[in-house]
Design an enzyme around this catalytic site. Structure first.
Site, PDB file in Angstrom:
ATOM      1  N   ASP A  58     -21.102  -8.727  33.818  1.00  0.00           N
ATOM      2  CA  ASP A  58     -21.152  -7.292  33.583  1.00  0.00           C
ATOM      3  C   ASP A  58     -21.276  -7.131  32.067  1.00  0.00           C
ATOM      4  O   ASP A  58     -21.196  -8.102  31.307  1.00  0.00           O
ATOM      5  CB  ASP A  58     -19.884  -6.638  34.133  1.00  0.00           C
ATOM      6  CG  ASP A  58     -20.117  -5.191  34.558  1.00  0.00           C
ATOM      7  OD1 ASP A  58     -21.124  -4.598  34.139  1.00  0.00           O
ATOM      8  OD2 ASP A  58     -19.281  -4.645  35.311  1.00  0.00           O
TER       9      ASP A  58
ATOM     10  N   HIS B  56     -14.236  -0.822  32.603  1.00  0.00           N
ATOM     11  CA  HIS B  56     -14.877  -0.323  31.390  1.00  0.00           C
ATOM     12  C   HIS B  56     -13.832  -0.090  30.296  1.00  0.00           C
ATOM     13  O   HIS B  56     -14.135  -0.175  29.108  1.00  0.00           O
ATOM     14  CB  HIS B  56     -15.599   0.998  31.655  1.00  0.00           C
ATOM     15  CG  HIS B  56     -16.780   0.870  32.553  1.00  0.00           C
ATOM     16  ND1 HIS B  56     -16.662   0.934  33.920  1.00  0.00           N
ATOM     17  CD2 HIS B  56     -18.103   0.677  32.288  1.00  0.00           C
ATOM     18  CE1 HIS B  56     -17.864   0.794  34.464  1.00  0.00           C
ATOM     19  NE2 HIS B  56     -18.753   0.628  33.497  1.00  0.00           N
TER      20      HIS B  56
END
Length: 381
Positions: free
Chosen positions: A300, A228
């Site tokens: 993702d 992330h």
């Protein structure tokens, strides 16, 4: 002559009507124009996965969240949306169902609506839903029945609010103590135990009527960076990988996993120059050809740090699709016009959008009919 699927009408909420509409759309898929085909390859995040997500409680917007979603679905012909709650407390089942119904009503072709429901620390559905344990806690029960029940219960609850695609289960191995992002999301470090648990959870999800997703290929468990925030590296040799995370994914595919999510990480021994998200060597070479998977591949979320592209998120979407993805995640509306333009003027393989869209629609169709089998795994040695 290229057309849109509009002749089949908008998607209703009745399951039988949705199936009928989807069957009609599939029958003319080869005739769709680029804008409609490309739209099927994208899923927009709704909620608060990141600062660029659409929030249902935006105070600076004159429109409700539903109106914002409807406008994007109608103008960009999206193939799906990914649900995230607006805040930590989450939304009620009634609120989620209303949101998914509004989204479906705006779609010319029924949407494949997804969410990250791994259970445990990654649970998007909270209020009014069963609080199931994380993969590692579930593993500690050492009960195949518990594993299967958890998969089935989770799937049934997702389906009850209109979500038919789960970004779960997690096939990463928990072999790196300092890993900042996987941990209890993984079943553990013993490959045989991980394989057994994945198999049962996937069976349960199928019984519950929801499509499953193995993630994060080629494996996020041995890394030491949170994707992330940055770009992790998978540093183990390919030979070592074959006995660990590759073996976990292979077991999951053999058990009938419907899709695979690619992790934002570099597999040094396969393609040291590119994140797996943008690596044909990883996506085509290891997953498509190596594991024989020809089902749906998803990225993702593309606004994550590990997916940073020098030309921006729009170029990242194009680069990901070039690696044979079927769905790119969490792209904002501003990036989608770039893809049809590339398809019209780029190399011949850009015309593969029809082939890419087809498995997305078929996995949706299979689950709306209430049945599924493993159609996508051809193991290769």
């Amino acid at each position: 002559m290229e057309t849109s699927p509009a002749a089949h009408g908008t998607a209703a909420h009745n399951p039988a009507t949705i199936v009928e509409n989807l069957e009609g759309a599939l029958a003319t898929l080869d005739q769709w124009d680029d804008a409609h085909l490309v739209g099927q390859l994208f899923s927009l995040a709704i909620g608060r996965h990141s600062t660029v997500g659409i929030a249902a409680d935006e105070k600076d917007s004159n429109n409700s969240a539903a109106h914002t979603i409807i406008a994007l679905i109608e103008s960009r012909h999206l193939g799906g949306v990914c649900y995230f709650p607006v805040n930590l407390a989450g939304d009620t089942p009634a609120e989620i169902a209303a949101l998914t119904q509004a989204a479906q009503a705006a779609a010319q072709v029924p949407l494949l609506i997804s969410t990250d429901q791994e259970n445990g620390t990654v649970s998007r559905l909270k209020q009014g839903f069963t609080r199931l344990p994380s993969a590692m806690a579930l593993a500690a029960t050492r009960s195949p029945r518990n594993w299967r029940d958890a998969g089935r219960i989770s799937a049934k609850e997702l389906a009850s609010v209109g979500i038919l695609h789960a970004f779960a289960p997690n096939a990463d191995m928990n072999t790196e103590p300092t890993n900042p992002v996987i941990g209890v999301r993984s079943p553990g470090a013993d490959i045989a135990a991980v394989q057994a648990q994945l198999t049962e959870v996937l069976k349960g999800m199928a019984e519950g009527g929801v499509a499953s997703t193995l993630k994060h290929f080629p494996g996020h468990g041995t890394t030491v960076v949170d994707s992330h925030l940055g770009l992790p590296h998978l540093t183990m040799s390919k030979a070592e990988w074959a006995t660990q995370e590759r073996a976990a994914f292979e077991a999951g595919l053999a058990a009938g996993a419907d899709s695979v999510m690619i992790g934002h990480l570099v597999f040094d021994d396969v393609d040291p120059e590119n994140p797996a998200t943008f690596s044909r060597k990883v996506v085509t070479g290891e997953l498509r050809e190596g594991l024989g998977f020809d089902g749906v591949i998803v990225t993702d979320a593309l606004e994550m740090g590990g997916a940073s592209h020098p030309e921006g998120t729009g170029a990242g979407c194009v680069a990901a699709l070039a690696c044979m993805y079927e769905r790119s995640g969490s792209c904002g509306a501003t990036v989608r016009p770039r893809v049809p333009r590339r398809c019209g003027s780029g190399p011949p393989d850009c015309r593969r959008v029809t082939d890419l869209a087809r498995p997305v629609r078929h996995v949706d169709h299979r689950f709306r009919r209430g049945g599924r089998t493993n159609l996508h795994h051809r193991p290769r040695r």
